[in-house]
Design a protein around this motif. Structure first.
Motif, PDB file in Angstrom:
ATOM      1  N   GLN A   6       0.831  -1.193   0.000  1.00 48.17           N
ATOM      2  CA  GLN A   6       0.000   0.000   0.000  1.00 48.17           C
ATOM      3  C   GLN A   6       0.870   1.248   0.000  1.00 48.17           C
ATOM      4  O   GLN A   6       2.022   1.201   0.413  1.00 48.17           O
ATOM      5  N   ASP A  18      -4.124  10.372  -2.165  1.00 49.00           N
ATOM      6  CA  ASP A  18      -4.545   9.168  -2.875  1.00 49.00           C
ATOM      7  C   ASP A  18      -4.011   7.986  -2.078  1.00 49.00           C
ATOM      8  O   ASP A  18      -2.807   7.896  -1.832  1.00 49.00           O
ATOM      9  N   CYS A  20      -3.678   3.909  -2.112  1.00 50.68           N
ATOM     10  CA  CYS A  20      -3.696   2.881  -3.154  1.00 50.68           C
ATOM     11  C   CYS A  20      -3.057   1.601  -2.628  1.00 50.68           C
ATOM     12  O   CYS A  20      -2.159   1.650  -1.786  1.00 50.68           O
ATOM     13  N   ARG A  21      -3.511   0.477  -3.168  1.00 52.49           N
ATOM     14  CA  ARG A  21      -2.853  -0.795  -2.878  1.00 52.49           C
ATOM     15  C   ARG A  21      -2.775  -1.618  -4.141  1.00 52.49           C
ATOM     16  O   ARG A  21      -3.613  -1.511  -5.037  1.00 52.49           O
ATOM     17  N   GLY A  33      -7.847   2.051  -5.281  1.00 55.70           N
ATOM     18  CA  GLY A  33      -7.578   3.158  -4.393  1.00 55.70           C
ATOM     19  C   GLY A  33      -8.678   4.197  -4.397  1.00 55.70           C
ATOM     20  O   GLY A  33      -9.720   4.036  -5.030  1.00 55.70           O
ATOM     21  N   ALA A 107      -1.214   5.935  -9.757  1.00 55.95           N
ATOM     22  CA  ALA A 107      -1.310   4.482  -9.619  1.00 55.95           C
ATOM     23  C   ALA A 107      -1.102   3.755 -10.933  1.00 55.95           C
ATOM     24  O   ALA A 107      -0.504   2.676 -10.967  1.00 55.95           O
TER      25      ALA A 107
END
Length: 189
Positions: A6, A18, A20-21, A33, A107
């Motif tokens: 993450q 933001d 995100c993973r 995300g 991302a």
């Protein structure tokens, strides 16, 4: 590389974050995300999910949320033959592309970098199906990536943009000059 890593990015050009993973389920992988920022149109929040095959080529993307007063609900699919569709409508000029670029998050640069790394490539000229945040339509965006000692040199000539992106072991961008930077959340539980 961590399993399901993450990251939390802070936006540099305006207030925003933001989270995100990267995920993997054995047959597919991708990113998911939530980006939240102050857009020119007002407060914005968009949840995203990008699904890729095991070589990190985009298969689908979903974006939903709001930007100011505008509700955004987008569904993108890429067929086995490389045909791109948004909301079921085919976009022929994107045929054969492997990457999506969601214009509001770093991302999706991570996906291209992971695809290049996994194939052992240190540079590539690619085209991305770019989701333009100005009108939420998909357009072709030529891009180039080249590995350097400092990270990945990224260029989008159509926008007159180029920068060296610092990248961690998971492929996450940790410094996207002038736009995004990784927030340090080590030590939080």
């Amino acid at each position: 590389m961590a399993r399901n890593p993450q990251i939390l990015w802070r936006r540099l050009d305006r207030p925003g974050h933001d989270a995100c993973r990267i995920w993997e389920d054995g047959e597919r992988q991708g990113v998911e995300g939530m980006a939240v920022w102050l857009d020119e149109a007002g407060p914005a929040h968009l949840q995203y999910l990008v699904t890729c095959d095991m070589a990190w080529a985009t298969r689908s993307a979903r974006v939903q949320g709001r930007v100011g007063a505008r509700e955004v609900m987008i569904s993108v699919h890429r067929s086995d033959l490389g045909e791109w569709r948004i909301g079921g409508e085919e976009i022929p000029e994107l045929g054969g592309l492997q990457d999506i670029d969601l214009g509001f998050t770093p991302a999706t640069n991570t996906l291209t970098i992971r695809r290049l790394r996994s194939s052992g490539r240190n540079e590539a000229e690619v085209g991305a199906a770019w989701l333009n945040p100005a009108d939420w339509r998909l357009r072709l965006l030529p891009q180039s990536y080249r590995r350097t000692d400092a990270g990945w040199h990224y260029a989008a000539p159509r926008h007159g943009f180029e920068a060296v992106l610092a990248v961690d072991a998971d492929g996450f961008i940790t410094d996207y000059p002038g736009l995004w930077i990784k927030e340090d959340f080590d030590g939080y539980s």
